[in-house]
Structure formats: structure tokens, C-alpha cells
Design an enzyme around this catalytic site. Structure first.
Site, PDB file in Angstrom:
ATOM      1  N   ASP A 192       0.835  -1.201   0.000  1.00 52.45           N
ATOM      2  CA  ASP A 192       0.000   0.000   0.000  1.00 52.45           C
ATOM      3  C   ASP A 192       0.879   1.264   0.000  1.00 52.45           C
ATOM      4  O   ASP A 192       1.867   1.331   0.742  1.00 52.45           O
ATOM      5  CB  ASP A 192      -0.855  -0.028   1.273  1.00 52.45           C
ATOM      6  CG  ASP A 192      -1.941   1.016   1.297  1.00 52.45           C
ATOM      7  OD1 ASP A 192      -2.823   0.954   0.434  1.00 52.45           O
ATOM      8  OD2 ASP A 192      -1.919   1.886   2.195  1.00 52.45           O
TER       9      ASP A 192
ATOM     10  N   GLU B   8      15.062 -15.060   0.374  1.00 52.83           N
ATOM     11  CA  GLU B   8      15.459 -16.125   1.313  1.00 52.83           C
ATOM     12  C   GLU B   8      14.442 -17.262   1.343  1.00 52.83           C
ATOM     13  O   GLU B   8      14.720 -18.337   1.850  1.00 52.83           O
ATOM     14  CB  GLU B   8      15.553 -15.559   2.739  1.00 52.83           C
ATOM     15  CG  GLU B   8      16.718 -14.655   2.983  1.00 52.83           C
ATOM     16  CD  GLU B   8      16.578 -13.991   4.341  1.00 52.83           C
ATOM     17  OE1 GLU B   8      15.945 -14.570   5.254  1.00 52.83           O
ATOM     18  OE2 GLU B   8      17.081 -12.860   4.470  1.00 52.83           O
TER      19      GLU B   8
HETATM   20  C1  NOJ Z   1      -4.540   2.833  -0.876  1.00 52.90           C
HETATM   21  C2  NOJ Z   1      -5.635   1.865  -0.617  1.00 52.90           C
HETATM   22  O1  NOJ Z   1      -5.939   1.167  -1.794  1.00 52.90           O
HETATM   23  C3  NOJ Z   1      -6.800   2.674  -0.112  1.00 52.90           C
HETATM   24  O2  NOJ Z   1      -7.979   1.925  -0.041  1.00 52.90           O
HETATM   25  C4  NOJ Z   1      -6.421   3.251   1.216  1.00 52.90           C
HETATM   26  O3  NOJ Z   1      -7.480   4.086   1.672  1.00 52.90           O
HETATM   27  C5  NOJ Z   1      -5.150   4.074   1.115  1.00 52.90           C
HETATM   28  N1  NOJ Z   1      -4.130   3.420   0.361  1.00 52.90           N
HETATM   29  C6  NOJ Z   1      -4.596   4.387   2.472  1.00 52.90           C
HETATM   30  O4  NOJ Z   1      -4.069   3.228   3.057  1.00 52.90           O
END
Ligand code: NOJ
Length: 526
Positions: A209, A267
């Protein structure tokens, strides 16, 4: 344009994204009407039969759910809402038995404000080592009452929240998602432990993310906003932005993190992988994330953002391969996810939107690289107009703008009225489903050759006949896009009128075809 021939499984995989709250509720965990891990496990045979290679599951870790799991309070446990660690192990084992890989979500840019580190930071006060894991700063102006800089939150409003002792902390998303300070080595060490925790539990990969966000320009200087743009204007989507100067994103130091993670993954046996959610400004900067010693893949949002035109699609394909050529990485393609308007609706909705969505999908599935599908697109679901009182996206609460709830409505499995088999009983799902979804359930579409579900099944089966070694050539003639891959020719008609069906044996079509190729239709020919 040539594609690579590496046997690595993820290079050509079809990955199905599961939004855990909205996929399937077993009725045995958490709250009725919210999907859970046993629900996913019970539906894995459906995904095997659909023909995907892997699932990516959105965060199911302990979380107050302010951003539906992207606010993690404990990276090493499963939220009671979704099940237990044993349920996670069972899911992975069952997926592997069925020949499916499992990618889990990793959220390293921020924790939840309920994470033990953040609680400790609040308790410890300014200048403490506990605060140094996050980005706490004094404010500007009289009594420090103004935020430390002008950065906006992606979810609207300022990216800073003030705490009772007067300091501010950075939150590029919701105020319950404080950004970590990746310049503090403790942070990097913690995430290596988290990676190992899930690798030891046999997951095959990670979707990372906000992968471009971990480091901020060290000065935390103001963002320069050009004339006509506004630093806090609402974003078109999570994946496109208008302000060019971005001291909060895509800093060079972030690549050290991914080199370290590359070594950790290496690893382990079994080609473990990671895929970056990195919204960079240019394809070249995206390519840096997938250099051979860094991440395996990065989402390529340009296919999703392209206009409905042969020219635009051709440019995306050519540009993607050009950007990746130097780093020998495999591309990814995606049309929908849990942050954007479903592509049937983006393409105009109704029958025309569905025709275009199917045509874009069929074209995408012929391209070398991985395709990422979002749950419900195989059913042809449209964006739902969720009533204001049912909206739950944090950006809705911060801005009053319609957020992302409309693509997150729990998907319909069977039956003629809500909850359409989403759970075992009549409990209604956490976001209400529309009344007119009965013809769209997986059950109703199964066996109907014209249905979108059967179309996806055919397309995914046919995709398996493509040779990973074949690259693509792209050409545009008027409104027609032609993609040639080995002995396969894909023709997509982006115009308003039908055209003569090009010569060749029809392998597959996205909609009805005669000796003419209708508008908004794609065909695979051999
Ligand atoms: C991207 C994620 O796909 C989204 O759903 C989220 O709100 C934001 N990152 C923050 O983590």
C-alpha cells in the site's frame, strides 16, 4: 516489443482482488453482513473455476476499521471481524491445494492511531523516542496553531492533526492513520519482521500500500502549488493527481526499503513476490520500483485512466513496454479496484458501458504481463449510488464528497433479493445492495453463455493458450486498435459504427459479432 520468458509465476498471472468485507460472509465470524476469511475460503473453488491464478486479499489485520483495514493496529493478527490466524492459515492452505497463490496486503506508510506505537507516542510526549517513530512537529504561527506545512490529506483537509500538548502529527490519509517516520531504523526493522511473519505462514506475496509514500522530503517543506491548481482540491481518484510538486511522495530513499525487502523475499522458496501500489508522476519513475533488485511488479494505472480511444490504449501499451524495457520487468494491467469507479460505469454505464468494459477486458487479457481483476467485475457490476446515510468512506466524512463506497458493495452470489447469498441468512450487508441485482448473481449467470461471468470464464481459459514468450505489436487505424501477439490478433473497435470483421478465425469475442465487428466490441482472431 518483446515480453520476457521468465517462468516466475507472477509475471503472467491473473490476480483476483478480494475486498474482504464485501466478498463472502460465512456467518461464523465477526458481525453478520461483513465478509470474513472463512467466507473467502468457502468460495475459493469458484475462483479456481473462474480461472484466476492468485488472489490478493485486502487487509484483514486487527484494525478499528476507520479506513476498512488500511488502518492497522496489529500487523501480526487477524481482526475478530474477519476471523483468526488459524482461519488465515486455513485459507492459504486451501488456496494452495486448489492451485491458487495468495497475496496479502501490507500497509507500511502509516499505522492505525490505535497501534501500540502510536498510543505510546501520545503518552510519551514531545521529543521522546516514541514520537520519533512518527512525524510529530511543532506547528507554525502564533502558539503553533497552524499546521507545520501546507500538505493536504489525500482524503481531504490538511494532512496534520493536532494533539492536546500542542504538537501536530502527519497523516497523509485519515487522522486515524498517522504516517510513520521511515528515517527511523526501528520502522524498517519492524516491517521486515512483519514480512517474515506472513512469509513463514506461507503467503506468496504482498501488495504494498502507498509504496511511493514511505519517505517524505526530510525538510517537510511546503508543497509548491502552481497557479490554477489547489493543494487541497478534491482528487479525481486515488490514482490521479493534479499538483506536480510532491515533497511527500516518491523520494529516492524509498528504494533502499525495497532492495532490503527483495533480499528478504529471496530467502524463501517458491518465488515470493510483491507488487507496489505506487502512484508516480511518470512511467520512468514507476519503472524504478521494479528494477531487478527491488519489487516484482507495480500497478500500472494508465490502462485504467485511459480514454476510450484506440489511440489512447495504443499509447498506454507502447508507453508501458517502453518504460519497462530497461529494467526487464513484467507489466501489470488493471481496470478496477476498491478505490475507483467500476469500469462499466466509467465507460458510461448500462449496456454500452458493459460492452466497453468487456471489450477493454478482453483486450487487456491478451497483453503480456499480469492482469489484476477486482471482485464483481466478472459479474458486470456497476458502481452503486450508495445513499448518503450508508456511506462509510473516510473521505466522505472529511469532505462530504461521494467516496469509494459505490465499488465496495458486497457482491451477489445467489437468490433473488438482498443479501443475494452474501451470508448464510437474511442479514443485510454492511453497505446495502441494490434491488435489481437478481440477474447479476453468480448463480443466475452460470450457464448463460451471454452472461459476463461466462464471458470471463471463456476469456481466462483462452488466455492460458497464449505463450508467455510472445511479445506484442500495436497498431491503430482510425478507431480500430489492433494488438498482435504471436498468432493471435486482437481487434478493438472504439468507434461509433460497426466495421467489417477482419479476416481470421474467431477465437473469442466480447459481445455479439457477425461478419461485422460492432462498436464497443473486441475480438480475438487467429
Ligand atoms: C490505498 C488503498 O488502496 C486505499 O484503499 C487506502 O485508503 C489508502 N491506500 C490508504 O491506506
Amino acid at each position: 516489443m518483446t515480453s520476457t520468458t521468465s517462468p516466475t509465476w507472477w509475471r503472467g498471472a491473473v490476480v483476483y482482488q478480494i475486498y474482504v468485507r464485501s466478498f463472502a460472509d460465512s456467518g461464523t465470524r465477526g458481525v453478520a453482513g461483513v465478509g470474513d476469511l472463512p467466507g473467502i475460503t468457502s468460495r475459493l473453488p469458484y475462483l479456481r473455476d473462474l480461472g484466476v491464478d492468485a488472489v490478493w486479499i485486502t487487509p484483514f489485520y486487527t484494525s478499528p476499521q476507520n479506513d476498512h483495514g488500511y488502518d492497522v493496529a496489529d500487523y501480526r493478527d487477524v481482526d475478530d471481524l474477519f476471523g483468526t490466524l488459524t482461519d488465515a492459515d486455513d485459507l492459504v492452505a486451501e488456496a494452495h491445494d486448489l492451485g491458487l497463490k495468495v497475496i496479502v496486503d501490507l500497509v507500511p506508510n502509516h499505522t492505525s492511531s490505535e497501534h501500540e506505537w502510536f498510543r505510546a507516542a501520545l503518552a510519551a510526549g514531545p521529543g521522546s523516542p516514541e514520537r520519533a517513530r512518527y512525524l510529530f512537529r511543532d506547528g507554525r504561527g502564533e502558539d503553533g496553531a497552524e499546521p507545520p506545512n501546507n500538505w493536504p490529506s489525500v482524503f481531504g483537509g490538511p494532512a496534520w492533526t493536532r494533539v492536546p500538548d500542542g504538537q501536530w502529527y502527519l497523516n497523509l490519509f485519515d487522522s486515524t492513520q498517522p504516517d510513520l517516520d521511515w528515517r527511523n531504523p526501528e520502522v524498517g526493522d519492524m516491517f521486515v519482521d512483519v514480512l517474515r511473519f506472513w512469509l513463514d505462514r506461507d503467503v506468496d506475496g504482498f501488495r504494498v500500500d502507498v509504496a511511493h509514500g514511505l519517505y517524505k522530503e526530510e525538510s517537510l517543506r511546503d508543497q509548491v502549488v502552481e497557479d490554477g491548481a489547489s493543494a487541497d482540491e478534491p482528487k479525481e481518484s486515488m490514482v490521479s493527481r493534479t499538483v506536480r510538486d510532491e515533497p511527500m511522495w516518491d523520494q529516492p530513499e524509498v528504494h533502499d526499503v525495497y532492495r532490503r525487502w527483495h533480499d528478504v523475499l529471496a530467502e524463501y522458496d517458491g518465488d515470493r513476490m510483491n507488487v507496489a501500489e505506487a502512484w508516480t508522476q511518470t512511467p520512468e519513475s514507476m519503472a524504478k520500483f521494479v528494477r531487478s533488485e527491488e519489487m516484482s511488479q507495480a500497478f500500472n494505472f494508465s490502462w485504467l485512466l485511459a480514454d476510450w480511444s484506440a489511440e489512447a490504449f495504443a499509447d498506454v501499451i507502447t508507453g508501458t513496454f517502453a518504460a519497462l524495457a530497461d529494467v526487464d520487468a513484467s507489466p501489470t494491467w488493471v481496470l478496477s479496484n476498491h478505490d475507483v469507479i467500476r469500469h462499466v460505469t466509467r465507460y458510461g454505464g448500462g449496456q454500452a458501458g458493459l460492452s466497453r468494459a468487456r471489450a477493454a477486458t478482453l483486450t487487456m487479457l491478451a497483453l503480456p504481463g499480469s492482469s489484476y481483476l477486482y471482485q464483481g467485475e466478472e459479474l458486470g457490476l456497476e458502481q452503486v449510488d450508495v445513499a448518503p446515510e450508508d456511506r462509510q468512506d473516510p473521505s466522505w466524512f472529511r469532505t462530504g464528497e461521494v467516496g469509494r463506497d459505490g465499488c465496495r458493495v458486497p457482491i451477489p452470489w445467489s437468490g433473488t433479493s438482498a443479501p443475494y447469498g452474501f451470508g448464510p441468512g437474511d442479514d443485510q450487508p454492511w453497505i446495502p445492495q441494490p434491488d435489481d441485482w437478481a440477474p447479476l448473481t453468480a448463480e443466475a449467470q452460470t450457464g448463460d453463455e451471454d452472461s459476463t461471468l461466462e464471458f470471463y470464464r471463456r476469456a481466462l481459459a483462452a488466455r492460458r493458450t497464449l505463450s508467455p514468450a510472445d511479445g506484442v505489436d500495436v497498431s491503430v487505424e482510425g478507431d480500430l486498435l489492433t494488438v498482435t501477439r504471436g498468432d493471435l490478433r486482437v481487434v478493438l473497435n472504439c468507434g461509433d459504427a460497426d466495421v467489417e470483421l477482419p479476416a481470421g478465425d474467431v477465437v473469442l469475442t466480447s459481445g455479439p459479432v457477425s461478419d461485422r465487428l460492432p462498436a464497443d466490441t473486441a475480438v480475438w482472431l487467429r
